[in-house]
Design a protein around this motif. Structure first.
Motif, short mmCIF file in Angstrom:
data_model
loop_
_atom_site.label_atom_id
_atom_site.label_comp_id
_atom_site.label_asym_id
_atom_site.label_seq_id
_atom_site.Cartn_x
_atom_site.Cartn_y
_atom_site.Cartn_z
N THR A 64 40.77 41.77 37.26
CA THR A 64 41.27 41.55 35.92
C THR A 64 41.86 40.15 35.78
O THR A 64 42.51 39.65 36.71
CB THR A 64 42.33 42.60 35.53
OG1 THR A 64 42.83 42.31 34.22
CG2 THR A 64 43.50 42.61 36.50
N ALA A 65 41.60 39.52 34.64
CA ALA A 65 42.10 38.17 34.39
C ALA A 65 42.53 38.04 32.94
O ALA A 65 42.15 38.85 32.09
CB ALA A 65 41.03 37.13 34.72
N GLY A 91 41.61 31.96 32.47
CA GLY A 91 41.68 32.97 33.52
C GLY A 91 40.39 33.75 33.62
O GLY A 91 39.84 33.95 34.70
N SER A 92 39.89 34.18 32.48
CA SER A 92 38.65 34.96 32.48
C SER A 92 37.43 34.10 32.82
O SER A 92 36.57 34.51 33.60
CB SER A 92 38.46 35.63 31.12
OG SER A 92 39.39 36.68 30.94
N THR A 93 37.35 32.89 32.24
CA THR A 93 36.17 32.07 32.52
C THR A 93 36.14 31.60 33.97
O THR A 93 35.06 31.27 34.47
CB THR A 93 36.10 30.86 31.57
OG1 THR A 93 37.32 30.12 31.64
CG2 THR A 93 35.84 31.30 30.15
N VAL A 148 30.43 44.67 41.28
CA VAL A 148 31.84 44.33 41.10
C VAL A 148 32.16 44.51 39.62
O VAL A 148 31.34 44.20 38.76
CB VAL A 148 32.15 42.89 41.57
CG1 VAL A 148 31.35 41.86 40.80
CG2 VAL A 148 33.63 42.58 41.46
N LEU A 149 33.33 45.08 39.33
CA LEU A 149 33.72 45.34 37.95
C LEU A 149 34.72 44.29 37.48
O LEU A 149 35.78 44.11 38.10
CB LEU A 149 34.35 46.74 37.82
CG LEU A 149 34.89 47.10 36.43
CD1 LEU A 149 33.77 47.08 35.39
CD2 LEU A 149 35.58 48.46 36.45
N LEU A 150 34.39 43.61 36.39
CA LEU A 150 35.24 42.56 35.83
C LEU A 150 35.84 43.03 34.51
O LEU A 150 35.12 43.53 33.63
CB LEU A 150 34.42 41.29 35.61
CG LEU A 150 33.59 40.80 36.81
CD1 LEU A 150 32.80 39.56 36.42
CD2 LEU A 150 34.46 40.55 38.01
N LEU A 151 37.16 42.84 34.38
CA LEU A 151 37.87 43.19 33.16
C LEU A 151 38.53 41.94 32.58
O LEU A 151 39.74 41.75 32.70
CB LEU A 151 38.92 44.27 33.44
CG LEU A 151 38.43 45.59 34.04
CD1 LEU A 151 39.61 46.52 34.28
CD2 LEU A 151 37.39 46.25 33.15
#
Length: 650
Positions: A99-100, A105-107, A123-126
Motif C-alpha cells: 500500500t502507498a 508514493g503510488s507512482t 503481487v497485490l498493489l493498493l
C-alpha cells in the motif's frame, strides 16, 4: 458493529479490505496456505487514515487466523520487489500486499508492477488516490489533466497490471477484490494486480455482508495436457536426431524438477536453462549443459546451434534465451512449447502444448517410454560439458598470469562468485538482478538446490537485489541469502538495509565495487561508444568530460551508516574469511555487507552467443564504424523461426 439479524457488519472500506485479505487462502495439490503473508506499506495523507488505520485495528484486535502483519518499508518500489521475491520463492502460491499514498508514493510502485507482470509473479498493489467526490480538488499531489477530470496517476498502472480496478463506491469493492484474487491465483494470467482506492472511499463506512469475510480458498490449477498434443510432441521428438530442451521458470513454479530430471536422464535429451529456469536440474546431472543464450555456456550454445528440435518448457523465449534469434541455426529446426500460458506456448511457431509443466512432462515421458538419443549424442554432451567446467574452474581460480595484472587489493568478479559458491551451503540462495553479475552467475554458478538461484532478469531491474533478498529471507529463514550487487545497483536502492535492520533479517550483501556500470561499460565499448557515461568519475577540468579520477564514494561507510554489519576485504583470503564470518552470524542479527573491489576489465568466459543492440549506421568515430560492421555480420545469422512444427508430422 455486527447486525446479527441482517447478517452484516459495519466497517470502512479499508477495514473491509484488510479483513477480506486476511481470510484468503491458496491451495494446490491439497495443501492450503495463507495467500497473503502480510502487508508492506509507507503511509501518507492518502492511506494513513484508511488502510493505515485498518491495519492498526487488525494488529491490535484480530486473532491469529485473521492477522495481516504489517512491515514498514523505506521505498515503495522496493517493497514491491520484496513481495515479488517472496512470491517467487514460494512458487507463486503466497505473496504480500503493498500500500502507498497519493501521487508520488503510488507512482513509485510502477516499476515494481512492471517487474512483477513481466516475470509472471503475483503481487497485490493498493495505491491510494485523490478524492472520489472531488470536493476539494485539486488536492496535494493530485495530477490535473484539462482534457479528462477522471484521470489520475493510478491510471499508469493499467498497462502494467494483469488486473486493474478503481473502487469509487463501497458497493464496487466485493467484485474488485474477487477479480483480484482470481488473477493472483491463476498460474497463466498472474502478475501485478492493482486495486486503486481513493482516500475518501477508504474511510467511508458501509454495511458489508458477513459472507464476504468468510475464509475463502482459491485453487491453483494444474491443467493437464491434451493427449493428442502430447502424442504429436512425442512424434516430433522420436523423429529428431539432436533434440534440445530449454527449461524456464515454469519448471520451478510447477515443481517439475524431479520429472524433468527423470525424463532427460532416460531419454538423454540435453537441458539448457534460462535465467528463471536455472536450477531446474542441479549441478552434476548428466544431461545438464548449463545456461543457454546470450549469457550461456559454450556447451549449451553449441548444442542449441545444432539442434533440429527444441523443446521449451515454461519459458517465454526472451531475446537473451534465443541469442536474439541467432542461437538455433539448424535450417530445419522445429519447436515444441510446453507452457501453462497459451500466449507463451504459441511462440516460435512451435507445436503448442498448453498445460502445467509437471503434468505435461509426466505425460511426455510416458509417450517416450523406451526411446532415447544415440550414445554418441550423450558422449558429445559430456565432452562439451567437461570443456566448459574447465573454463568455470579457471574463472573461480584465476591463474597467476591474470592475478599478477591486477592492482593491489582487486579481485576478479569470477573469483568473487567462485568463493561465494564454494563456501555457501547447498540450500543457500544467490540473488542478483542487473549489470554484468547476472550474466556471470548464469554461466558460472553451480546450483545445488532447486531454490538456490534467484536472478531477476525478466526486467533486469537495478536496485532489486537488497529488497529481493529480504523477500527470500522472509519466505524461508532456514536459508542464507547472498545478494550479489555491483556499486551501480546498490546505489539505486540501499535503503531497504534499514528495513532488514528493523526486522532483524539476516541477508548477506556482497557489494562489488568497480566504480561504474560494469555491464553497460563493456557493452558500450563493444558497440563503439567507448564506455561513454558509464564510469563514476570526476569531471575533468581540462576536457570537461567525466573521465577524471574515480569518485571517493565510500559504500562500506554508507552501508555501515544504515545499520548493517560491514566487512571490508582486500584479498581472496579476506573474502573467504568474510563469507565464513557472515555465515556464522546470528540468524536474527540483521544484514551483513561484504565490500570487495574488482577489476571490471577481467571478464568471465565468453558464451559464444550474441545479443541484438543496434549500432549507429553512420558515424565519424572509427570505433563505431568497426562496431557496425560486426553488427551487420551478426544480423546476417538472425532468423525469424517461423517454420511450423506441425509440418514435420506430415
Amino acid at each position: 458493529m455486527v447486525d446479527e439479524q441482517a447478517a452484516t457488519v459495519r466497517l470502512t472500506v479499508a477495514q473491509a479490505v484488510v479483513r477480506f485479505l486476511a481470510n484468503q487462502w491458496s491451495e494446490r495439490d491439497g495443501e492450503r496456505r495463507k495467500l497473503f503473508a502480510g502487508c508492506f506499506g509507507i503511509f501518507g495523507h492518502g492511506n494513513v487514515a484508511g488502510i493505515g488505520q485498518a491495519l492498526l485495528e487488525n494488529e491490535l484486535g484480530a486473532d491469529e487466523q485473521e492477522r495481516l502483519p504489517y512491515i514498514l518499508a523505506r521505498n515503495e518500489q522496493a517493497m514491491v520487489h520484496t513481495s515479488v521475491a517472496y512470491a517467487r520463492q514460494k512458487d507463486r502460491l503466497q505473496t504480500w500486499v503493498c500500500t502507498a499514498s497519493v501521487g508520488p508514493g503510488s507512482t513509485n510502485m510502477l516499476t515494481g508492477a512492471a517487474l512483477a507482470t513481466v516475470n509472471r509473479i503475483p503481487v497485490l498493489l493498493l495505491p491510494s488516490g485523490t478524492f472520489a467526490t472531488r470536493v476539494a480538488s485539486p488536492v496535494l499531489q493530485e495530477l490535473e489533466q484539462p482534457y479528462a477530470a477522471d484521470v489520475s496517476v493510478n491510471d499508469a498502472f493499467r498497462p502494467l497490471s494483469r488486473f486493474f480496478d478503481r473502487v469509487t463506491r463501497p458497493e464496487q469493492l466485493p467484485s474488485a477484490l474477487l477479480g483480484a484474487m482470481r488473477v493472483l491465483t491463476d498460474p497463466a494470467e498472474t502478475g501485478a494486480v492493482t486495486v486503486a482506492l481513493p482516500q475518501d472511499v477508504q474511510a467511508e463506512a458501509y454495511d458489508w455482508p458477513l459472507e464476504l469475510f468468510a475464509p475463502r480458498v482459491w485453487h491453483v490449477a494444474r491443467p493437464p495436457a491434451e493427449a493428442s498434443r502430447v502424442a504429436a510432441a512425442a512424434q516430433l521428438v522420436r523423429a529428431s536426431g539432436r533434440p534440445f530442451l530449454v527449461a524456464g521458470g515454469g519448471v520451478h513454479y510447477s515443481g517439475a524438477e524431479e520429472i524433468l530430471a527423470a525424463l532427460s536422464e532416460s531419454t538423454g535429451i540435453p537441458v539448457g536453462e534460462t535465467q528463471a529456469g536455472k536450477g531446474s536440474l542441479t549441478h552434476g546431472h548428466p544431461q545438464l549443459v548449463g545456461a543457454v543464450g546470450s549469457t550461456g555456456t559454450t556447451a549449451a550454445n553449441a548444442l542449441a546451434a545444432e539442434a533440429d528440435l527444441v523443446i521449451g518448457v515454461g519459458t517465454r523465449w526472451s531475446d537473451f534465451t534465443t541469442g536474439s534469434r541467432t542461437a538455433f541455426q539448424d535450417k530445419g529446426v522445429r519447436f515444441v512449447n510446453l507452457n501453462i500460458a497459451g500466449f507463451d506456448a504459441g511462440k516460435q511457431a512451435g507445436l503448442s502444448v498448453v498445460a502445467d509443466a509437471r503434468e505435461a512432462l509426466t505425460a511426455l515421458r510416458h509417450e517416450l517410454e523406451g526411446w532415447a538419443v544415440p550414445q554418441e549424442y550423450r558422449d558429445r554432451q559430456a565432452s562439451l560439458r567437461a570443456q566448459w567446467e574447465e573454463q568455470v574452474e579457471s574463472a573461480y581460480h584465476p591463474s597467476q598470469e591474470v592475478t599478477r595484472g591486477l592492482a593491489e587489493g582487486l579481485l576478479t568478479q569470477g573469483e568473487v562468485i567462485g568463493v561465494v559458491n564454494e563456501l555457501s551451503d547447498p540450500r543457500d540462495v544467490v540473488l542478483c538482478a542487473a549489470g554484468s553479475m547476472p550474466g556471470d552467475l548464469h554461466k558460472l554458478w553451480r546450483v545445488r538446490d532447486r531454490k538456490g538461484y534467484h536472478v531477476e532478469y525478466g526486467f533486469s531491474c537495478m536496485g532489486y537485489e537488497v529488497p529481493g533478498a529480504l523477500g527470500i529471507r522472509l519466505a524461508d529463514r532456514t536459508r542464507d541469502v547472498f545478494a550479489m550487487v555491483g556499486d551501480g545497483g546498490y546505489l539505486m536502492m540501499p535503503t531497504e538495509l534499514v528495513t532488514a535492520v528493523q526486522e532483524r533479517l539476516k541477508v548477506i550483501v556482497v557489494l562489488v565495487q568497480n566504480h561504474g556500470f560494469h555491464s553497460i561499460g563493456s557493452l558500450s565499448e563493444g558497440l563503439g561508444s567507448q564506455r561513454f557515461g558509464t564510469r563514476y568519475r570526476y569531471r575533468d577540468g581540462g576536457s570537461g568530460r567525466l573521465d577524471g579520477a574515480p569518485l571517493p564514494v565510500d559504500l562500506a561507510a554508507n552501508a555501515r551508516s544504515l545499520g548493517a554489519h560491514v566487512i571490508e576485504v582486500h584479498s581472496r583470503g579476506e573474502l573467504e574469511a568474510a563469507v565464513k564470518e557472515a555465515k556464522g552470524a546470528p540468524a536474527d542479527g540483521g544484514p551483513v555487507v561484504i565490500h570487495v573491489e574488482t577489476d571490471p576489465t577481467v571478464y568471465a568466459p565468453d558464451s559464444g552467443s550474441w545479443w541484438d543492440v543496434p549500432v549507429a549506421q553512420t558515424s565519424h568515430l572509427e570505433s563505431t564504424g568497426e562496431a557496425y560492421q560486426r553488427y551487420v555480420g551478426h544480423k546476417a545469422t538472425q532468423r525469424h523461426l517461423l517454420t511450423p512444427a506441425e509440418d514435420a508430422q506430415a
